[in-house]
Design a protein around this motif. Structure first.
Motif, PDB file in Angstrom:
ATOM      1  N   MET A   1       0.815  -1.216   0.000  1.00  0.00           N
ATOM      2  CA  MET A   1       0.000   0.000   0.000  1.00  0.00           C
ATOM      3  C   MET A   1       0.853   1.273   0.000  1.00  0.00           C
ATOM      4  SD  MET A   1      -1.351  -0.047   3.941  1.00  0.00           S
ATOM      5  CE  MET A   1      -0.332  -0.706   5.232  1.00  0.00           C
ATOM      6  N   PHE A   2       2.164   1.087   0.262  1.00  0.00           N
ATOM      7  CA  PHE A   2       3.070   2.246   0.282  1.00  0.00           C
ATOM      8  C   PHE A   2       3.932   2.325  -0.978  1.00  0.00           C
ATOM      9  CE2 PHE A   2       2.618   0.737   4.733  1.00  0.00           C
ATOM     10  CZ  PHE A   2       1.900   1.799   5.234  1.00  0.00           C
ATOM     11  N   GLU A   3       3.751   1.371  -1.878  1.00  0.00           N
ATOM     12  CA  GLU A   3       4.647   1.274  -3.033  1.00  0.00           C
ATOM     13  C   GLU A   3       4.560   2.501  -3.937  1.00  0.00           C
ATOM     14  OE1 GLU A   3       5.608  -1.753  -6.763  1.00  0.00           O
ATOM     15  OE2 GLU A   3       4.135  -2.294  -5.246  1.00  0.00           O
ATOM     16  N   LYS A   4       3.378   3.001  -4.178  1.00  0.00           N
ATOM     17  CA  LYS A   4       3.206   4.136  -5.076  1.00  0.00           C
ATOM     18  C   LYS A   4       3.937   5.371  -4.536  1.00  0.00           C
ATOM     19  CE  LYS A   4      -0.259   7.137  -7.214  1.00  0.00           C
ATOM     20  NZ  LYS A   4      -1.694   7.443  -7.345  1.00  0.00           N
ATOM     21  N   ARG A   5       3.736   5.680  -3.245  1.00  0.00           N
ATOM     22  CA  ARG A   5       4.355   6.876  -2.670  1.00  0.00           C
ATOM     23  C   ARG A   5       5.880   6.720  -2.615  1.00  0.00           C
ATOM     24  NH1 ARG A   5       4.957  11.908  -2.901  1.00  0.00           N
ATOM     25  NH2 ARG A   5       5.715  12.914  -0.985  1.00  0.00           N
ATOM     26  N   THR A   6       6.343   5.497  -2.348  1.00  0.00           N
ATOM     27  CA  THR A   6       7.790   5.262  -2.316  1.00  0.00           C
ATOM     28  C   THR A   6       8.419   5.563  -3.670  1.00  0.00           C
ATOM     29  OG1 THR A   6       7.578   3.557  -0.610  1.00  0.00           O
ATOM     30  CG2 THR A   6       9.582   3.530  -1.939  1.00  0.00           C
TER      31      THR A   6
ATOM     32  N   ARG B   1       8.843   3.356   5.876  1.00  0.00           N
ATOM     33  CA  ARG B   1       9.551   2.114   6.190  1.00  0.00           C
ATOM     34  C   ARG B   1       9.179   1.581   7.569  1.00  0.00           C
ATOM     35  NH1 ARG B   1      15.308   4.087   3.650  1.00  0.00           N
ATOM     36  NH2 ARG B   1      14.885   3.436   1.486  1.00  0.00           N
ATOM     37  N   SER B   2       8.959   2.504   8.498  1.00  0.00           N
ATOM     38  CA  SER B   2       8.527   2.082   9.839  1.00  0.00           C
ATOM     39  C   SER B   2       7.159   1.399   9.783  1.00  0.00           C
ATOM     40  CB  SER B   2       8.488   3.301  10.767  1.00  0.00           C
ATOM     41  OG  SER B   2       8.057   2.931  12.058  1.00  0.00           O
ATOM     42  N   LYS B   3       6.257   1.956   8.987  1.00  0.00           N
ATOM     43  CA  LYS B   3       4.932   1.355   8.835  1.00  0.00           C
ATOM     44  C   LYS B   3       5.013   0.015   8.094  1.00  0.00           C
ATOM     45  CE  LYS B   3       2.360   5.733   8.881  1.00  0.00           C
ATOM     46  NZ  LYS B   3       1.514   6.672   8.104  1.00  0.00           N
ATOM     47  N   GLN B   4       5.916  -0.071   7.103  1.00  0.00           N
ATOM     48  CA  GLN B   4       6.099  -1.325   6.388  1.00  0.00           C
ATOM     49  C   GLN B   4       6.631  -2.409   7.323  1.00  0.00           C
ATOM     50  OE1 GLN B   4       8.653   0.164   3.228  1.00  0.00           O
ATOM     51  NE2 GLN B   4       7.056  -0.196   1.695  1.00  0.00           N
ATOM     52  N   ASP B   5       7.532  -1.984   8.186  1.00  0.00           N
ATOM     53  CA  ASP B   5       8.099  -2.938   9.147  1.00  0.00           C
ATOM     54  C   ASP B   5       7.020  -3.481  10.072  1.00  0.00           C
ATOM     55  OD1 ASP B   5      10.083  -4.371  10.525  1.00  0.00           O
ATOM     56  OD2 ASP B   5      10.260  -2.789  12.029  1.00  0.00           O
ATOM     57  N   LEU B   6       6.173  -2.585  10.568  1.00  0.00           N
ATOM     58  CA  LEU B   6       5.090  -3.016  11.454  1.00  0.00           C
ATOM     59  C   LEU B   6       4.101  -3.906  10.701  1.00  0.00           C
ATOM     60  CD1 LEU B   6       3.624  -2.943  14.141  1.00  0.00           C
ATOM     61  CD2 LEU B   6       2.553  -0.781  13.441  1.00  0.00           C
ATOM     62  N   ALA B   7       3.788  -3.539   9.468  1.00  0.00           N
ATOM     63  CA  ALA B   7       2.879  -4.360   8.667  1.00  0.00           C
ATOM     64  C   ALA B   7       3.478  -5.740   8.419  1.00  0.00           C
ATOM     65  CB  ALA B   7       2.576  -3.674   7.348  1.00  0.00           C
ATOM     66  N   GLY B   8       4.788  -5.786   8.211  1.00  0.00           N
ATOM     67  CA  GLY B   8       5.430  -7.077   7.990  1.00  0.00           C
ATOM     68  C   GLY B   8       5.356  -7.966   9.206  1.00  0.00           C
ATOM     69  N   LYS B   9       5.487  -7.363  10.385  1.00  0.00           N
ATOM     70  CA  LYS B   9       5.388  -8.154  11.613  1.00  0.00           C
ATOM     71  C   LYS B   9       3.988  -8.713  11.799  1.00  0.00           C
ATOM     72  CE  LYS B   9       9.024  -5.638  14.095  1.00  0.00           C
ATOM     73  NZ  LYS B   9       9.343  -4.779  15.253  1.00  0.00           N
ATOM     74  N   LEU B  10       2.980  -7.974  11.346  1.00  0.00           N
ATOM     75  CA  LEU B  10       1.600  -8.430  11.502  1.00  0.00           C
ATOM     76  C   LEU B  10       1.264  -9.542  10.509  1.00  0.00           C
ATOM     77  CD1 LEU B  10      -0.165  -4.983  11.979  1.00  0.00           C
ATOM     78  CD2 LEU B  10       0.267  -6.711  13.734  1.00  0.00           C
TER      79      LEU B  10
END
Length: 377
Positions: free
Chosen positions: A1-6, A46-55
């Motif tokens: 969901m963050f790929e476009k903004r990245t 990246r912080s949000k991606q990290d948290l999403a990955g943990k979930l």
């Protein structure tokens, strides 16, 4: 969901990288602020991606973590990809050390090197400059008497080339520094060292087989002897220059800084005010003007000169004359060679500066020399 903004952020940073090549100072500040904001936003993503990955991809624990199945390895690789970059305060964790512009702390080269008459002499072994010593004088002649000879007297100054060099080594690590000005200044230092040596040789009191200084020139025949700098010193020097029938102009007084201070310390007899007014040149603090009453002369400092107070009897401390009366023969260009292989074993860069040059006074009585009064031991 963050790929476009990245992708948008990365694209914008790529555009900024191109823009900084032509940006002025004001625009650079704007771009710096924008990059800081983009980096901060990327860190948050990246912080949000990290948290999403943990979930979505729980980290294996215990025996499961040690099995090393393909799925486990993929999870760990994903964690590494997501957390490999750490951003602190909008910048990278490791930044190149910021180095300010290299500052010149003081004037290192006497301006005499640029005031004298420099003559290009590439390809010559040596050359001679003729000058008039005396034009002769007419004689009274009786009718029918033989006319007396009144030949002019000539002499010549020989200019012989000698090689001046400077050598230094700097670490190869300078090539890796973000401040590219460093190596350029090392090269400039080599040129400065050569110029400093030439300026010193013009006013040297030492014997030199290949370079004739003002104090060793056969053309310089007038010496002014003084014991100390007082209220008569400047007048004596000025009126001693130019022969018996002229007070020549365009002359410069070459002296040490200590002697310039001594001029400033001279006081009048009545009001005890400073007798000499010293006015340094704001554009070139190595030069200036000394005024006394109606007299005014330019001065130029040279640290190779021995102050009068420290000079032995009979030794020279100052010179006064038109600098164009000194001929500086430049037999080669100033060259600076930077060689990365010469000291490769020591991981150093060699910097060699060299020039072939010679000099001599080429005008009869072109300078007067100021010496310490008294007899030599």
């Amino acid at each position: 969901m963050f790929e476009k903004r990245t992708k948008e952020i990365e694209a914008r940073k790529a555009d900024i990288l191109k823009e900084i090549e032509t940006a002025d100072e004001a625009r650079m500040k704007e771009l710096t602020d924008e990059v800081d904001k983009l980096n901060a936003e990327m860190a948050e993503i990246r912080s949000k991606q990290d948290l999403a990955g943990k979930l979505t991809d729980p980290i294996p624990t215990g025996a499961e973590a040690r099995t090393g199945t393909p799925d486990d390895l993929e999870i760990r690789a994903k964690q590494l990809r997501e957390t490999r970059s750490v951003t602190i305060g909008g910048g990278k964790l490791v930044q190149p050390k910021k180095t300010g512009n290299i500052k010149d702390g003081q004037v290192e080269v006497s301006s005499i090197v640029d005031q004298v008459n420099a003559n290009p002499c590439e390809g010559m072994g040596e050359y001679q400059v003729p000058y008039v010593v005396n034009s002769g004088e007419g004689e009274d002649t009786e009718e029918g008497a033989e006319v007396a000879e009144t030949d002019p007297t000539f002499d010549y100054a020989t200019i012989t080339p000698g090689t001046i060099t400077t050598y230094s080594e700097v670490s190869r690590e300078v090539l890796k520094l973000s401040d590219k000005d460093y190596l350029a200044r090392v090269e400039q230092a080599a040129v400065t060292a050569l110029r400093k040596k030439v300026a010193g040789k013009i006013l040297s009191t030492a014997d030199d087989a290949k370079f004739t200084s003002i104090f060793k020139a056969a053309a310089c025949v007038t010496d002014v002897e003084i014991d100390k700098i007082d209220h008569t010193t400047l007048r004596k020097i000025i009126l001693s220059y130019g022969g018996d029938e002229a007070v020549a102009g365009g002359a410069v007084l070459y002296l040490s800084k200590a002697d310039l201070i001594a001029f400033g310390d001279v006081r009048g007899t009545s009001e005890k005010k400073a007798l000499y007014e010293i006015i340094p040149d704001t554009d070139n603090p190595n030069t200036g003007i000394i005024k006394e009453g109606g007299a005014s002369v330019r001065y130029c400092l040279n640290k190779k000169l021995t102050p009068l107070a420290k000079q032995a009897a009979g030794g020279y401390s100052m010179a006064f004359g038109n600098p164009m009366n000194f001929e500086l023969g430049v037999f080669s260009d100033y060259t600076v060679t930077v060689d990365e292989s010469a000291a490769l074993k020591r991981r150093m860069i060699a910097v060699l500066g060299e020039v072939m040059i010679g000099g001599n006074v080429a005008v009869y009585d072109g300078f007067v020399r100021i010496k310490k009064a008294g007899t030599t031991a």
